[in-house]
Motif scaffolding. Structure first.
Motif, PDB file in Angstrom:
ATOM      1  N   GLY B  89      77.717  50.671  83.530  1.00 14.87           N
ATOM      2  CA  GLY B  89      76.928  51.864  83.833  1.00 14.87           C
ATOM      3  C   GLY B  89      75.711  52.546  83.095  1.00 14.87           C
ATOM      4  O   GLY B  89      75.098  52.735  82.084  1.00 14.87           O
ATOM      5  N   GLU B  90      74.589  50.647  83.513  1.00 21.32           N
ATOM      6  CA  GLU B  90      73.291  51.511  82.402  1.00 21.32           C
ATOM      7  C   GLU B  90      71.937  51.281  83.834  1.00 21.32           C
ATOM      8  O   GLU B  90      71.709  51.122  84.589  1.00 21.32           O
ATOM      9  CB  GLU B  90      73.014  49.672  81.855  1.00 21.32           C
ATOM     10  N   VAL B 238      71.649  52.683  78.090  1.00 21.76           N
ATOM     11  CA  VAL B 238      70.441  53.467  79.245  1.00 21.76           C
ATOM     12  C   VAL B 238      71.219  54.267  79.960  1.00 21.76           C
ATOM     13  O   VAL B 238      71.672  53.689  81.406  1.00 21.76           O
ATOM     14  CB  VAL B 238      68.565  53.377  78.568  1.00 21.76           C
ATOM     15  N   ARG B 239      71.737  54.952  80.095  1.00 20.67           N
ATOM     16  CA  ARG B 239      72.365  55.842  80.815  1.00 20.67           C
ATOM     17  C   ARG B 239      72.072  57.057  82.440  1.00 20.67           C
ATOM     18  O   ARG B 239      72.155  56.996  83.395  1.00 20.67           O
ATOM     19  CB  ARG B 239      73.863  56.671  79.793  1.00 20.67           C
ATOM     20  N   GLU B 240      70.390  57.351  81.467  1.00 18.67           N
ATOM     21  CA  GLU B 240      70.285  58.461  82.162  1.00 18.67           C
ATOM     22  C   GLU B 240      68.386  57.348  82.126  1.00 18.67           C
ATOM     23  O   GLU B 240      67.627  57.339  80.745  1.00 18.67           O
ATOM     24  CB  GLU B 240      70.114  59.605  81.987  1.00 18.67           C
ATOM     25  N   LEU B 241      67.869  58.128  83.280  1.00 17.68           N
ATOM     26  CA  LEU B 241      65.947  58.167  82.677  1.00 17.68           C
ATOM     27  C   LEU B 241      65.626  58.707  83.296  1.00 17.68           C
ATOM     28  O   LEU B 241      65.834  58.744  84.788  1.00 17.68           O
ATOM     29  CB  LEU B 241      65.065  56.272  83.160  1.00 17.68           C
ATOM     30  N   TYR B 242      64.549  59.512  83.109  1.00 12.66           N
ATOM     31  CA  TYR B 242      63.343  60.372  84.542  1.00 12.66           C
ATOM     32  C   TYR B 242      62.215  59.941  84.222  1.00 12.66           C
ATOM     33  O   TYR B 242      61.776  59.814  82.527  1.00 12.66           O
ATOM     34  CB  TYR B 242      64.020  61.555  84.159  1.00 12.66           C
ATOM     35  N   ALA B 243      61.119  60.668  85.344  1.00 14.88           N
ATOM     36  CA  ALA B 243      60.167  60.512  84.968  1.00 14.88           C
ATOM     37  C   ALA B 243      59.456  62.169  85.478  1.00 14.88           C
ATOM     38  O   ALA B 243      60.130  62.245  86.786  1.00 14.88           O
ATOM     39  CB  ALA B 243      59.203  59.505  84.937  1.00 14.88           C
ATOM     40  N   GLU B 244      58.878  62.919  85.060  1.00 15.94           N
ATOM     41  CA  GLU B 244      57.763  63.439  86.065  1.00 15.94           C
ATOM     42  C   GLU B 244      56.563  63.537  86.828  1.00 15.94           C
ATOM     43  O   GLU B 244      55.794  61.887  85.867  1.00 15.94           O
ATOM     44  CB  GLU B 244      57.028  64.737  85.271  1.00 15.94           C
ATOM     45  N   THR B 245      56.650  63.326  87.897  1.00 16.71           N
ATOM     46  CA  THR B 245      55.621  61.805  88.658  1.00 16.71           C
ATOM     47  C   THR B 245      54.394  62.876  89.421  1.00 16.71           C
ATOM     48  O   THR B 245      53.754  62.587  89.677  1.00 16.71           O
ATOM     49  CB  THR B 245      56.682  61.081  89.937  1.00 16.71           C
ATOM     50  N   THR B 246      54.279  63.849  88.803  1.00 16.06           N
ATOM     51  CA  THR B 246      53.612  65.028  89.749  1.00 16.06           C
ATOM     52  C   THR B 246      52.299  65.238  88.739  1.00 16.06           C
ATOM     53  O   THR B 246      52.943  65.944  87.102  1.00 16.06           O
ATOM     54  CB  THR B 246      53.324  65.445  90.421  1.00 16.06           C
TER      55      THR B 246
END
Lengths: 181, 341
Positions: B89-90, B238-246
């Protein structure tokens, strides 16, 4: 594709399915127990989560945790009660995350075909979704698992007064939704 | 009145739960046992290591005391090595699995987020109007792809997306719905879900148009991050990763980490965003044990650490706060695909 319906709450499991054979299993009866209860766990998880994808994830997490703590679980007075505590607390822990609001990828099977009220199930699901996680847990424990206020408080690790107030708020919200349809 | 509602609720809950059960292929007892065995082994090893470390520490103190003639000087032990664990779950990298082909006027892609469950990995590409500032919040348009096909509701009618059977979730016609959501399996082993806020549109045809214009890709270049944190010393996932792309050359990003296995109590959320940007408060912030841990400015970034929960574990707080002091800012050509490992 679909399994036969399972019982509503933790059912009595046939001796040849769990009890007798399980005691001698290499894993102390874990596999036999979970095999016999997985339907019940999934159904309860579904009511808590509102969709089958999340319910399956929750079920998987629950049986994983059950395995990690199997020695302790076996010593519990009621294995089903222990499993229910694991299930509900893991559900609440997951929902406590800051960004738990994820997009659901799946809807539950429509039960409209066997009901005179084609939208009844969906309306209830929507109404349940409008509840806070803890209120939802209280509703499921009190009205699906038929636990007393005291037992519900034990599962949630809170006071009986807290359970009563959560249930009262939940019923008010549900009444608003169900009467407004 | 309440008795009547309670009785009705009991009946409805039972009917809802007694619906035909989708195939349970996703729930795997063998997988649970395998993970559980690994967790048990890790915990036993850590317990043994702690006992050993305690013995060594006692022996070391005794030796130092004796060697210093009783002055009591204690030698510092070297820091522990970084230890990370991989698990089913990573999230290992953040990869864009879909993109929007058409969006309503004023909307554009905003960010990408990947979230791992115990069985699945969902990746969401979101869109919003300029000015939307929080990539972890619910963006008005979200296109989510899943790593496994999901059973659609049986009553799909004639609704299709590019020829694939699709279904609405909830009631697109209902006034109380705050979003319209459509789901479909765009490939034999992939599912998609498009959620559009009713603030964007209430027109189902517009939602279908967004869905039909979506472009799916299985293998794209992983998104790279300009900062790497290397202060974590415990096994974690690491269960979640997010990035702003704009919108910025220093995009916001972050993640959600779980320590010591899936059920450990230690959970840590990290938000990294431009120092001049504002972020809303987090749920639970300011009350109880789920308080925000710390927020600090590091170069062009503001970093927010959020523990959930850390009751009675001040050593954990200190340990995670130390993470802030061990961030590396990476040049463009050496940016990392996972900022936490």
């Amino acid at each position: 594709m679909y399994e036969k319906d399972g019982p509503m709450t933790a059912p009595a499991v046939p001796a040849d399915d769990v009890g007798v054979r399980g005691a001698e299993d290499a894993d102390g009866g874990y596999t036999a127990y979970v095999s016999g209860r997985v339907t019940w766990i999934r159904r309860t998880a579904y009511l808590l989560c509102g969709d089958w994808t999340a319910a399956d994830d929750l079920t998987q997490q629950t049986i994983y945790k059950l395995f990690v703590h199997w020695a302790k679980a076996r010593r519990a007075e009621s294995l089903d009660a222990y499993t229910r505590v694991v299930l509900v607390r893991e559900f609440l822990a997951e929902r406590r995350k800051a960004w738990w609001r994820r997009t659901s990828l799946v809807a539950p099977p429509d039960r409209a075909s066997d009901s005179g009220d084609p939208d009844g199930g969906l309306d209830l699901r929507d109404a349940l979704a409008s509840l806070a996680p803890r209120q939802r847990a209280v509703v499921v424990l009190r009205y699906y698992c038929d636990l007393s206020v005291a037992d519900t408080a034990t599962v949630l690790g809170c006071s009986e007064g807290n359970v009563k107030s959560q249930a009262s708020r939940a019923l008010t919200t549900l009444r608003g939704h169900l009467e407004g349809r | 009145m309440n008795e009547s509602l309670e009785s009705h609720l009991r009946d409805e809950l039972r009917a809802l739960a007694d619906a035909p059960l989708p195939a349970s292929g996703h729930v795997d007892i063998a997988t649970a046992r395998t993970r559980g065995t690994r967790t048990r082994r890790t915990r036993r090893a850590r317990a043994a290591a702690a006992v050993t470390a305690a013995c060594v520490a006692i022996a070391g103190v005794s030796y130092s005391v004796l060697a210093d003639g009783g002055s009591g000087t204690v030698r510092r032990t070297p820091p522990a090595q970084n230890a990370t664990s991989g698990g089913p779950g990573e999230v290992r990298t953040l990869t864009r699995t879909a993109s929007f082909g058409w969006l309503p006027d004023g909307y554009r892609e905003y960010g990408v987020r990947a979230a791992a469950g115990s069985l699945s990995l969902n990746t969401t590409v979101s869109a919003a109007k300029p000015g939307f500032t929080d990539p972890q919040d619910v963006a008005p348009i979200q296109l989510t792809t899943g790593t496994r096909p999901d059973p659609l509701p049986r009553a799909t009618g004639n609704l299709t997306v590019n020829g694939k059977a699709a279904a609405w979730l909830g009631h697109p016609r209902a006034d109380r719905s705050n979003a319209i959501q459509i789901v479909w399996n765009y490939a034999s082993d992939r599912s998609a879900s498009l959620r559009v806020s009713t603030k964007v549109t209430r027109d189902p045809a517009t939602v279908v148009k967004i869905a039909e214009s979506a472009v799916f890709a299985r293998a794209t270049e992983p998104i790279r991050f300009p900062v790497r944190f290397r202060g974590l010393k415990e096994p974690f996932e690491v269960r979640e990763l997010y990035a702003e792309t704009t919108g910025s050359s220093t995009p916001a990003f972050g993640g959600f980490l779980v320590f010591g296995g899936a059920f450990a109590k230690q959970r840590l959320q990290i938000d990294v965003y431009p120092a001049g940007a504002r972020r809303p408060r987090l749920p639970g912030q300011g009350s109880g044990p789920r308080n925000e841990l710390t927020e600090t400015t590091m170069g062009p970034y503001k970093v927010r650490l959020y523990g959930n929960p850390f009751p009675h574990q001040p050593s954990k707080v200190a340990e995670f706060a130390a993470l802030l002091g061990q961030a590396s800012f990476l040049p463009q050509d050496r940016q990392t695909t996972n900022p936490f490992k």
